[in-house]
Design an enzyme around this catalytic site. Sequence first.
Site, PDB file in Angstrom:
ATOM      1  N   SER A  65       0.872  -1.172   0.000  1.00 56.50           N
ATOM      2  CA  SER A  65       0.000   0.000   0.000  1.00 56.50           C
ATOM      3  C   SER A  65       0.902   1.212   0.000  1.00 56.50           C
ATOM      4  O   SER A  65       2.091   1.116   0.302  1.00 56.50           O
ATOM      5  CB  SER A  65      -0.870   0.062   1.276  1.00 56.50           C
ATOM      6  OG  SER A  65      -1.960  -0.805   1.198  1.00 56.50           O
TER       7      SER A  65
ATOM      8  N   SER B 105      -2.964  -3.290  -3.085  1.00 60.54           N
ATOM      9  CA  SER B 105      -2.324  -2.102  -2.532  1.00 60.54           C
ATOM     10  C   SER B 105      -3.359  -1.016  -2.276  1.00 60.54           C
ATOM     11  O   SER B 105      -4.107  -0.639  -3.172  1.00 60.54           O
ATOM     12  CB  SER B 105      -1.266  -1.609  -3.529  1.00 60.54           C
ATOM     13  OG  SER B 105      -0.479  -0.585  -2.972  1.00 60.54           O
TER      14      SER B 105
ATOM     15  N   ASP C 125      -3.803   2.408  -2.206  1.00 63.92           N
ATOM     16  CA  ASP C 125      -3.085   3.596  -2.663  1.00 63.92           C
ATOM     17  C   ASP C 125      -4.006   4.795  -2.519  1.00 63.92           C
ATOM     18  O   ASP C 125      -4.931   4.976  -3.308  1.00 63.92           O
ATOM     19  CB  ASP C 125      -2.654   3.419  -4.125  1.00 63.92           C
ATOM     20  CG  ASP C 125      -1.676   2.267  -4.313  1.00 63.92           C
ATOM     21  OD1 ASP C 125      -1.197   1.719  -3.303  1.00 63.92           O
ATOM     22  OD2 ASP C 125      -1.395   1.917  -5.464  1.00 63.92           O
TER      23      ASP C 125
END
Lengths: 352, 352, 352, 352
Positions: free
Chosen positions: C236, C274, C276
């Site tokens: 992340s 992830s 983000d």
Amino acid sequence: MALPAPPHIGALPPGPRHAITDVAGVTVGHCTLDAGSVQTGVTVVLPHGGDLFQDRVPAASVVINGFGKSIGLLQITELGVLETPIALTNTFSVGAVAGAQIRQCLGANPECGRSLPTVNPLVFECNDGFLNDIQRMAVTEAHYLQACQAAGLEVQEGSVGAGRGMSSFGLKGGIGTASRRVRMGTAGDTVYTVGALVLANCGRLPQLVLAGRAVGTRLAALAPVRPPEPEPEKGSIILLIATDAPLDARALRRLALRAGAGLARTGSVFGHGSGDIALAFSTAYTVPQDSARPMPAIAMLHDALLDPLFQAVADSTEQAIVHALWRAVAVTGRSGHRRAALADLLPGWPLV
Amino acid sequence: MALPAPPHIGALPPGPRHAITDVAGVTVGHCTLDAGSVQTGVTVVLPHGGDLFQDRVPAASVVINGFGKSIGLLQITELGVLETPIALTNTFSVGAVAGAQIRQCLGANPECGRSLPTVNPLVFECNDGFLNDIQRMAVTEAHYLQACQAAGLEVQEGSVGAGRGMSSFGLKGGIGTASRRVRMGTAGDTVYTVGALVLANCGRLPQLVLAGRAVGTRLAALAPVRPPEPEPEKGSIILLIATDAPLDARALRRLALRAGAGLARTGSVFGHGSGDIALAFSTAYTVPQDSARPMPAIAMLHDALLDPLFQAVADSTEQAIVHALWRAVAVTGRSGHRRAALADLLPGWPLV
Amino acid sequence: MALPAPPHIGALPPGPRHAITDVAGVTVGHCTLDAGSVQTGVTVVLPHGGDLFQDRVPAASVVINGFGKSIGLLQITELGVLETPIALTNTFSVGAVAGAQIRQCLGANPECGRSLPTVNPLVFECNDGFLNDIQRMAVTEAHYLQACQAAGLEVQEGSVGAGRGMSSFGLKGGIGTASRRVRMGTAGDTVYTVGALVLANCGRLPQLVLAGRAVGTRLAALAPVRPPEPEPEKGSIILLIATDAPLDARALRRLALRAGAGLARTGSVFGHGSGDIALAFSTAYTVPQDSARPMPAIAMLHDALLDPLFQAVADSTEQAIVHALWRAVAVTGRSGHRRAALADLLPGWPLV
Amino acid sequence: MALPAPPHIGALPPGPRHAITDVAGVTVGHCTLDAGSVQTGVTVVLPHGGDLFQDRVPAASVVINGFGKSIGLLQITELGVLETPIALTNTFSVGAVAGAQIRQCLGANPECGRSLPTVNPLVFECNDGFLNDIQRMAVTEAHYLQACQAAGLEVQEGSVGAGRGMSSFGLKGGIGTASRRVRMGTAGDTVYTVGALVLANCGRLPQLVLAGRAVGTRLAALAPVRPPEPEPEKGSIILLIATDAPLDARALRRLALRAGAGLARTGSVFGHGSGDIALAFSTAYTVPQDSARPMPAIAMLHDALLDPLFQAVADSTEQAIVHALWRAVAVTGRSGHRRAALADLLPGWPLV
């Protein structure tokens, strides 16, 4: 039989015109096409009387149900301003009206698309194909310009302009408008106006609720007067909100969303095939196209003070839908299709 | 005075339990904290009886008004699945319940956060600070687990679980549930169930509309019984929708949005300070956590067939809010604050 | 071998500290937990030194990929302000840090959740479970407060604070920061600062691009130094942007989105697993919690002038990621897992 | 001097045509208008060879920067399907091409807008006003139909179709396409194809990065060849992604977003005035218009397996932008405006 005045929705008072034009500076114009199987038109709402491309108005929209073909929302969501009149028409005429908006802007701004950015047309639509021969694409650039030229403070409602061919709740729908006044401040001496204008083309008859009364089930039970109804719903509704409160695009999006509350109270569940789209704008300030001009320095209304405006949006939206139905006249169009008017069916008011 | 059975909303029939648990596999549990100034709790909705982390359920949410602190929606929006029980509690207990969900998942999945992804807690909240000493953060991990252990098919309503301290429309609010059945297909032999469960903590008294009747203005006019009301509204409402119809996350988002229509019919305009959040899930299939396991091959319901489900969502949501008010009992809590029950105030039904 | 100074990204100059604290008023603090299998921590970014609950800062976020458990974004999206310090920590400690933020706010605002609204905690997270025993949930309220007390203008980078246990591109990741200065106006005498701070925990080694160079494929080919890497990516990245330019939430969302451009230049494709997430805030003005206090009347920066700020966001974000990798030191944690530092692997710079 | 073959982006192999038409069933057609100050055109991408209105294709879009006037995204976001060819043209021709799409659909579906729903035109646009006399609105319905009739597997790139008048990074831009193949499964025997097609009209010269090399700053320093450039950027880029992987609209939105990663690697920061819009569709199945026809029962690809497809989207998008610049030829248009071709300026490759 003539209906009495429509019921008043909620506790807030209306403005003097009971119309979106109670928001200072806003005008509305119609161009109505009424010729046999052509039952359609154009309606415009102008946020102010100047050049909207140069002096843009803060705005935001909410897509309640996206089965729709309106154009212009992409850029409004990004930039938070509208820069043309707001146009309403039938689904297949969006391109023609968008072209008319571009040419209108080019006339006033010859560098648009060259040294200036391209203009963002803003055209909302509903499908009036039940009454109107929509495949004929009868709306032209001239009709859009006529609607602009006709713009004024008096707003005709019902089967006019873009509302000419629209159906709503199995009845004749179309244009409706309403307004509310809100007092704020410790002394109650700050007054804001909220105006709504709808293009009502949504809903099925059994769903219809008028001022809390389940009118639809009552009318649907009256077999002889039940109008023919296409299945499933292929309607839509456009919900325009104007206010003079100082709000930015984020807050205006919050207002626009509350138009959905007013719509829901009429019985709509935002049907699958219905393009239910709301847009709210403020007339409190403008944003210049030209970045060399000064930006406005506005103290926005605090979010914690928005509740009365939310109430005004929901109430005026519901009221505008009531007006659209109440003031519509029956129309016969394509293939002899006919939509009866609420005023012809409702056996008085209030229902007993 | 005891109220009769609450009015039925709309034309669709309910399921046998009149509850979200009419959707097969769904269970509901409460843990209620009722001790002086601590008037709060936890409610859980379990989409199925297995390990939700391993067998995830398609889900989608809609933020009607985002004045809220619920957690877990970010990942649900991205992935379209929920992977824990759905927990409801008070605003300041979100962290504690989220921690409990994590530990619960670790117990069953020791590699969670190591070779397996981290689990996504899903906790909704409303502010019960009027009745409950919310600053004490009385809810613990044990309370969440008790709610899970108590989960079953019978759903208590009103001042229980997370609803213990909630207020709605100036009255005692809390938990309400309802269901609707929809017949589809040319033979009408396909039946889907829609269930709603709400945590009602929103609205001001004058706004309240019960089954189309403006009950709030009537009760507000009865000065002696008008309950004290904080200004401005600081409520919220959580709207959970379950269905056994085969729908993906995109279609479930469409269902969740129609919970807002049901909410609007009760008089709410989605107040500024109200976290109004809807979530819909389907029990028709699960999505494995492990990508090595086969994905389900499901023929989803065609979007053009969703209208009856939209109606069922709006109707069951409105019904669940009616139930939350109807079944709530008066509660006295922090600083002697008291919320009266609708059942204690309403002089019979229907109003005349 | 010691690396030289990291390469400078783009043509814009940095501020004097090369850090997010070049935006006047912003401070950063860390609390680092380094004890065997506990390799984690808390980092805070404070937009100003006052009471953020009373004097809120305009902010907006963009979810680039929503596989994440951060909390607080719901309300920020609705209201366009943040009202607590921005906290960063590991995934399973979000609840503990959120609780700490609530108590911190209650200390300064005893009516929070009673006559005042509840506070909206804002906690971002990445999964540091490769190096850190995340299941131990070692972060406590005290650690959050220590990070706040440690806040200042000097920003440590690399394996510190919330970055202690983070991995990025198969290397040791963590905290990185950077800034850019932008000149505007016809005389170039208006200067705005953009600062970025990242918590880098994303990417796989072969993807890594450093200042345009495909460093990842080079390092991946060096078998002896290739660090162990879990498959698939479960990282992340949190991307925080500060600016002193006068921008509202709508414009700040536009800035936040450009952090994704900086991230993409490092080789990330926003991996499935992830989280983000970008958030941008402005220090140019504050929005009072109390609606009785006057709202600021600010002339916002015209949207057409945003391009240099967009460039500054992308460049400073990429630079901050470079810094996170460049300054990180190797860490050994849970189960003997080890992440090598870029500085230990890179055979000089620039690569030949 | 002729350039060698363009550099290959990333590690994934292309399909046999290096084009979006490597996705089975997809065809592309151009209609180019090259006559003095008229330098514009239409490009179409057809997801399959049948009637798209009857057999709709799953699709989703992402608005990276919404300074744009594309139409059709509203309904695609709601329903998750596209139902016309994808058309690309100049900004002021959107209405004409949308009208052409409507008439094309009416020809095949005479009940469209009557017993059938209205069709949703899908037209993307960039502003080619630097080279093209956009105000003349030279594109007509016939041009759209010619592009459809010309559709095939071979894709011309550069200054053709809608790309005829486009500029990108201060150079001649236009149409570019590319593809990537991804192997999956334990045996690597499942192969999916990702194709990209771009209409490149964005960016300023100093920003340009080609395959990691800062080509733009190099070319910008060569004063004699620096092309004239309007300030500020008024470009845009349309990013179309096709795949044969079985994905629903939610997953396709995730793919579309990764086109932004490919765009960012070329140096773009998604400029304020740039309408940067991505759309992804899958050819793995179709969704019938008619709800009486059976819905497909598809096992979608698990989200945890998407990373290779995300990489393929980013790589093929960057590759397609490289192709658009690499294959473009210089064009002189309105008012003698001229855009040089990269192939004319670049002193060989790779740069030394």
